[in-house]
Design a protein around this motif. Structure first.
Motif, PDB file in Angstrom:
ATOM      1  N   VAL A 181       0.842  -1.197   0.000  1.00 12.82           N
ATOM      2  CA  VAL A 181       0.000   0.000   0.000  1.00 12.82           C
ATOM      3  C   VAL A 181       0.873   1.242   0.000  1.00 12.82           C
ATOM      4  CG1 VAL A 181      -1.847   1.263   1.168  1.00 12.82           C
ATOM      5  CG2 VAL A 181      -1.791  -1.246   1.283  1.00 12.82           C
ATOM      6  N   LYS A 197       0.388   5.210   0.218  1.00 15.63           N
ATOM      7  CA  LYS A 197      -0.596   6.245   0.513  1.00 15.63           C
ATOM      8  C   LYS A 197      -0.070   7.595   0.044  1.00 15.63           C
ATOM      9  CE  LYS A 197      -3.646   8.224   3.918  1.00 15.63           C
ATOM     10  NZ  LYS A 197      -3.774   8.824   5.226  1.00 15.63           N
ATOM     11  N   LYS A 229       1.604   1.054   5.476  1.00 19.10           N
ATOM     12  CA  LYS A 229       1.581   1.902   4.293  1.00 19.10           C
ATOM     13  C   LYS A 229       2.903   2.644   4.209  1.00 19.10           C
ATOM     14  CE  LYS A 229      -3.347   2.804   5.074  1.00 19.10           C
ATOM     15  NZ  LYS A 229      -4.386   3.838   5.239  1.00 19.10           N
TER      16      LYS A 229
END
Length: 373
Positions: free
Chosen positions: A36, A38, A69
């Motif tokens: 992930v 972000k 993240k």
């Protein structure tokens, strides 16, 4: 915890969201192995300032939603930021965003503008009310949706005012529904090869929480009312005071009620016509509660709850947050996560036997690109 492959290993998620629903969705996916990234505006996610408490100038609120993240700061209102996001989308399997409806379209990077070039992309849009309809495109906030979706009307004491649930339940359930939608779309993509739009609205999630009140209204036509801690359909399913700490009784059937009555030395209660069935106990709850309170008055709450659980009667002491998080079973279930640098947070409630969750990046860790294939 040492990094694990995870059920979503190899899935790349571009998290463009902020505040709660979208970031929680991204954290769920990240906990289960997704890579992930972000993207936050240059000033960072608003929740970095939602404190106290703070650590290194960043609020605990942010720490609770942005684990696993890596962070990149971009100004999406600029041509450079928009081009960078297009490049990141091309590398991604999933995009999560919760901008006001029309914002990304204004920037030329909306779903309809990108899906022809990136047909594989799963686009998760978190909004307040969806993009169309009578309330479409309006901003949505947890407490306001709690009010509009009827949740406040059935929460609180019977003679009190409507009450907000004491946590952002609509935002959190929307984040969970968003993650569920992403997983459904990822599964379908294995057949079609195509992405799709996952539409997760706070309003829908708020309404979805109305069980059993909605089911009661559909059948009876009677508008549900506040019942305090008591369940609207079952009794005793309520907080009962004791000689010590209060306990919550969750008696769901006649057998459990007979066991309760025998344990407290009141077997006749189980034979009383007012209390002999679940339906009768619910109708006559006003008579039953003081009888139970009287029987519990000389007993210690913790000891009583433990004893009742041991014989098969659902009961629990009413703990505060610190007591709950420090409970031995919380540790056993790995529901408190610690990471280097002093990070502590809630663990994932989803336990997989072969591909368990892992905790690899504490909030605030930064990276420039996705991990290489």
């Amino acid at each position: 915890m040492q990094a694990q492959a995870g059920a979503l290993a190899g899935i790349k998620v571009l998290d463009l969201s902020r505040i709660l629903g979208g970031p929680l969705c991204g954290q769920i996916l990240g906990d289960h192995g997704a890579d992930v990234l972000k993207v936050e505006p240059p000033q960072g996610d608003d929740t970095r300032a939602w404190g106290p408490p703070f650590r290194d100038g960043v609020a605990s609120y942010y720490f609770g939603l942005n684990r696993n993240k890596r962070i990149q700061f971009l100004d999406l209102s600029t041509a450079e930021g928009q081009q960078r996001v297009r490049e990141l989308m091309a590398q991604s399997d999933v995009v999560v965003e919760n901008f006001k409806v029309g914002t990304m379209e204004k920037w030329g990077i909306g779903y309809e503008q990108m899906r022809e070039a990136l047909p594989h992309l799963i686009w998760c849009r978190v909004t307040g009310f969806g993009s169309d309809g009578p309330l479409g495109a309006l901003p949505g906030y947890d407490a306001a949706v709690q009010a509009m979706a009827g949740l406040m009307s059935i929460n609180g004491d019977a003679d009190g005012d409507p009450l907000r649930v004491g946590l952002p339940v609509v935002d959190m359930v929307t984040g969970m529904n968003a993650a569920l939608g992403v997983l459904l779309a990822l599964h379908e993509r294995t057949r079609s090869g195509l992405g799709q739009l996952v539409d997760a609205a706070l309003y829908d999630s708020g309404l979805s929480l109305l069980h059993p009140h909605a089911a009661n209204w559909f059948m009876s036509g009677k508008v549900p009312v506040r019942t305090g801690n008591a369940h609207p359909n079952i009794y005793p399913y309520d907080v009962i005071h004791t000689g010590g700490a209060p306990i919550f009784l969750a008696v769901g059937n006649d057998r459990q009620f007979r066991l309760l009555c025998d344990y407290i030395g009141q077997p006749a209660l189980a034979e009383d016509a007012r209390f002999v069935t679940a339906g009768q106990r619910s109708v006559h709850r006003a008579a039953l509660k003081p009888l139970l309170t009287q029987a519990f008055a000389r007993r210690d709450g913790q000891e009583l709850a433990d004893a009742l659980m041991a014989i098969g009667v659902p009961a629990a002491p009413v703990l505060d947050v610190a007591q709950a998080l420090e409970h031995p079973h919380t540790a056993h279930r790995e529901m408190v996560v610690t990471m280097p640098g002093g990070y502590r947070g809630l663990g994932t409630p989803v336990k997989l036997s072969r591909t368990p969750a892992s905790y690899r990046h504490a909030p605030l860790s930064e990276g420039v690109d996705f991990l290489p294939d």
